[in-house]
Design a protein around this motif. Structure first.
Motif, PDB file in Angstrom:
ATOM      1  N   ARG A   1     -28.270 -18.017  19.627  1.00 28.69           N
ATOM      2  CA  ARG A   1     -28.104 -18.187  18.186  1.00 28.69           C
ATOM      3  C   ARG A   1     -28.551 -19.570  17.745  1.00 28.69           C
ATOM      4  O   ARG A   1     -29.085 -19.737  16.659  1.00 28.69           O
ATOM      5  CB  ARG A   1     -26.647 -17.998  17.787  1.00 28.69           C
ATOM      6  CG  ARG A   1     -26.195 -16.581  17.790  1.00 28.69           C
ATOM      7  CD  ARG A   1     -24.738 -16.529  17.432  1.00 28.69           C
ATOM      8  NE  ARG A   1     -24.289 -15.172  17.225  1.00 28.69           N
ATOM      9  CZ  ARG A   1     -23.042 -14.860  16.981  1.00 28.69           C
ATOM     10  NH1 ARG A   1     -22.121 -15.798  16.885  1.00 28.69           N
ATOM     11  NH2 ARG A   1     -22.694 -13.606  16.804  1.00 28.69           N
ATOM     12  N   ARG A   2     -28.308 -20.563  18.581  1.00 25.19           N
ATOM     13  CA  ARG A   2     -28.664 -21.943  18.228  1.00 25.19           C
ATOM     14  C   ARG A   2     -30.137 -22.232  18.431  1.00 25.19           C
ATOM     15  O   ARG A   2     -30.701 -23.050  17.720  1.00 25.19           O
ATOM     16  CB  ARG A   2     -27.847 -22.929  19.069  1.00 25.19           C
ATOM     17  CG  ARG A   2     -26.357 -22.898  18.901  1.00 25.19           C
ATOM     18  CD  ARG A   2     -25.847 -23.651  17.702  1.00 25.19           C
ATOM     19  NE  ARG A   2     -26.343 -24.969  17.498  1.00 25.19           N
ATOM     20  CZ  ARG A   2     -25.733 -26.095  17.855  1.00 25.19           C
ATOM     21  NH1 ARG A   2     -24.573 -26.044  18.484  1.00 25.19           N
ATOM     22  NH2 ARG A   2     -26.263 -27.270  17.569  1.00 25.19           N
ATOM     23  N   ALA A   7     -18.558 -19.252  18.532  1.00 21.46           N
ATOM     24  CA  ALA A   7     -17.863 -19.200  19.819  1.00 21.46           C
ATOM     25  C   ALA A   7     -16.382 -18.885  19.626  1.00 21.46           C
ATOM     26  O   ALA A   7     -15.675 -18.641  20.591  1.00 21.46           O
ATOM     27  CB  ALA A   7     -18.020 -20.517  20.578  1.00 21.46           C
ATOM     28  N   GLU A   8     -15.919 -18.940  18.367  1.00 22.91           N
ATOM     29  CA  GLU A   8     -14.535 -18.633  18.023  1.00 22.91           C
ATOM     30  C   GLU A   8     -13.537 -19.525  18.762  1.00 22.91           C
ATOM     31  O   GLU A   8     -12.492 -19.081  19.210  1.00 22.91           O
ATOM     32  CB  GLU A   8     -14.236 -17.150  18.244  1.00 22.91           C
ATOM     33  CG  GLU A   8     -15.103 -16.244  17.394  1.00 22.91           C
ATOM     34  CD  GLU A   8     -14.869 -14.761  17.632  1.00 22.91           C
ATOM     35  OE1 GLU A   8     -14.016 -14.407  18.476  1.00 22.91           O
ATOM     36  OE2 GLU A   8     -15.533 -13.965  16.967  1.00 22.91           O
ATOM     37  N   LEU A   9     -13.898 -20.806  18.880  1.00 22.28           N
ATOM     38  CA  LEU A   9     -12.992 -21.765  19.505  1.00 22.28           C
ATOM     39  C   LEU A   9     -12.077 -22.357  18.439  1.00 22.28           C
ATOM     40  O   LEU A   9     -12.428 -22.446  17.270  1.00 22.28           O
ATOM     41  CB  LEU A   9     -13.784 -22.895  20.170  1.00 22.28           C
ATOM     42  CG  LEU A   9     -14.707 -22.522  21.331  1.00 22.28           C
ATOM     43  CD1 LEU A   9     -15.370 -23.770  21.895  1.00 22.28           C
ATOM     44  CD2 LEU A   9     -13.961 -21.789  22.422  1.00 22.28           C
ATOM     45  N   THR A  10     -10.889 -22.777  18.857  1.00 25.91           N
ATOM     46  CA  THR A  10      -9.959 -23.460  17.966  1.00 25.91           C
ATOM     47  C   THR A  10     -10.377 -24.921  17.842  1.00 25.91           C
ATOM     48  O   THR A  10     -11.221 -25.408  18.598  1.00 25.91           O
ATOM     49  CB  THR A  10      -8.526 -23.404  18.516  1.00 25.91           C
ATOM     50  OG1 THR A  10      -8.482 -24.173  19.737  1.00 25.91           O
ATOM     51  CG2 THR A  10      -8.060 -21.969  18.778  1.00 25.91           C
ATOM     52  N   SER A  11      -9.760 -25.645  16.907  1.00 22.00           N
ATOM     53  CA  SER A  11     -10.062 -27.071  16.741  1.00 22.00           C
ATOM     54  C   SER A  11      -9.790 -27.841  18.028  1.00 22.00           C
ATOM     55  O   SER A  11     -10.568 -28.716  18.411  1.00 22.00           O
ATOM     56  CB  SER A  11      -9.235 -27.671  15.600  1.00 22.00           C
ATOM     57  OG  SER A  11      -9.616 -27.094  14.383  1.00 22.00           O
ATOM     58  N   VAL A  50     -19.693 -28.506  15.569  1.00 29.08           N
ATOM     59  CA  VAL A  50     -18.317 -28.073  15.301  1.00 29.08           C
ATOM     60  C   VAL A  50     -18.313 -26.743  14.560  1.00 29.08           C
ATOM     61  O   VAL A  50     -17.613 -25.800  14.947  1.00 29.08           O
ATOM     62  CB  VAL A  50     -17.547 -29.157  14.503  1.00 29.08           C
ATOM     63  CG1 VAL A  50     -16.248 -28.602  13.937  1.00 29.08           C
ATOM     64  CG2 VAL A  50     -17.255 -30.363  15.388  1.00 29.08           C
ATOM     65  N   LEU A  51     -19.083 -26.654  13.491  1.00 24.70           N
ATOM     66  CA  LEU A  51     -19.110 -25.428  12.692  1.00 24.70           C
ATOM     67  C   LEU A  51     -19.517 -24.222  13.527  1.00 24.70           C
ATOM     68  O   LEU A  51     -18.877 -23.167  13.465  1.00 24.70           O
ATOM     69  CB  LEU A  51     -20.074 -25.598  11.509  1.00 24.70           C
ATOM     70  CG  LEU A  51     -20.217 -24.379  10.597  1.00 24.70           C
ATOM     71  CD1 LEU A  51     -18.918 -24.111   9.851  1.00 24.70           C
ATOM     72  CD2 LEU A  51     -21.363 -24.582   9.617  1.00 24.70           C
ATOM     73  N   LEU A  52     -20.552 -24.371  14.335  1.00 27.90           N
ATOM     74  CA  LEU A  52     -21.049 -23.231  15.112  1.00 27.90           C
ATOM     75  C   LEU A  52     -20.128 -22.879  16.276  1.00 27.90           C
ATOM     76  O   LEU A  52     -20.008 -21.705  16.636  1.00 27.90           O
ATOM     77  CB  LEU A  52     -22.477 -23.501  15.580  1.00 27.90           C
ATOM     78  CG  LEU A  52     -23.490 -23.656  14.431  1.00 27.90           C
ATOM     79  CD1 LEU A  52     -24.881 -23.944  14.975  1.00 27.90           C
ATOM     80  CD2 LEU A  52     -23.496 -22.450  13.518  1.00 27.90           C
ATOM     81  N   LEU A  53     -19.457 -23.867  16.860  1.00 29.06           N
ATOM     82  CA  LEU A  53     -18.488 -23.551  17.919  1.00 29.06           C
ATOM     83  C   LEU A  53     -17.289 -22.798  17.346  1.00 29.06           C
ATOM     84  O   LEU A  53     -16.740 -21.904  17.988  1.00 29.06           O
ATOM     85  CB  LEU A  53     -18.031 -24.823  18.639  1.00 29.06           C
ATOM     86  CG  LEU A  53     -19.036 -25.400  19.628  1.00 29.06           C
ATOM     87  CD1 LEU A  53     -18.605 -26.798  20.080  1.00 29.06           C
ATOM     88  CD2 LEU A  53     -19.227 -24.481  20.825  1.00 29.06           C
TER      89      LEU A  53
END
Length: 191
Positions: free
Chosen positions: A41-42, A149-153, A142-145
């Motif tokens: 995607r990136r 990737a559905e990662l939390t902060s 940050v936005l794309l992760l």
């Protein structure tokens, strides 16, 4: 994969791989497709193949330094992927700018997928790609992760080696900029 490796946490697999390197294969099989998808995607499919392979080579080489108190290795793997992708930053920016100029779909998408997508989504894609290209690299990562990737902060913070508060600030800044591009009328109302 055996029943034992399917039930083992990522940390347990990494710990096992320190004595039995073949245990790392279970971690590879568990996370390769998501890491590859994120890289694709990136960047693009050919680069994603290389990035995903390199992520796991680096992870294997550095497995002795992995914090075994972290049961989920995804943030660590996404952090490695993000660092590798940042090396390809120019390629990523060119891809977003080209996509924004043409409004075209990614090469390789089949006709059925193109037909199913709505015209609104198609029109939005170019503006989104342009907005992503203009974001600072840290904000874009940050936005794309978070989005892809559905990662939390907290997980993004671990992946990028920054505090969770910094992640939240970058995410807010990125969302604000993206929102302004996608819906300028909404942004004017908020002021």
């Amino acid at each position: 994969m055996t029943q034992v490796t399917q039930q083992a946490t990522d940390a347990e697999l990494i710990e096992c791989s320190l004595q039995q390197p073949e245990c790392f294969a279970a971690l590879f099989h568990r996370h390769y497709s998501t890491i590859h998808g994120y890289a694709e995607r990136r960047l693009s499919r050919p680069l994603a193949d290389d990035i995903a392979a390199e992520v796991f080579l680096i992870a294997f080489d550095r497995r002795g330094t992995y914090d075994l108190s972290r049961s989920d290795a995804r943030p660590w793997l996404y952090g490695i992927a993000s660092n590798l992708i940042s090396r390809h930053h120019r390629t990523e920016i060119r891809q977003y700018r080209a996509l924004a100029r043409t409004g075209a779909k990614e090469v390789g998408e089949d006709h059925a997928e193109r037909v199913v997508d709505s015209l609104d989504a198609f029109a939005t894609r170019g503006r989104l790609a342009a907005a992503l290209a203009e974001l600072p690299a840290g904000d874009r990562d940050v936005l794309l992760l978070v989005a892809w990737a559905e990662l939390t902060s907290d997980e993004v913070g671990r992946a990028l080696g920054v505090p969770a508060g910094t992640v939240r600030s970058r995410l807010h800044r990125a969302r604000t900029k993206i929102r302004a591009v996608l819906d300028p009328a909404l942004t004017r109302k908020e002021r």
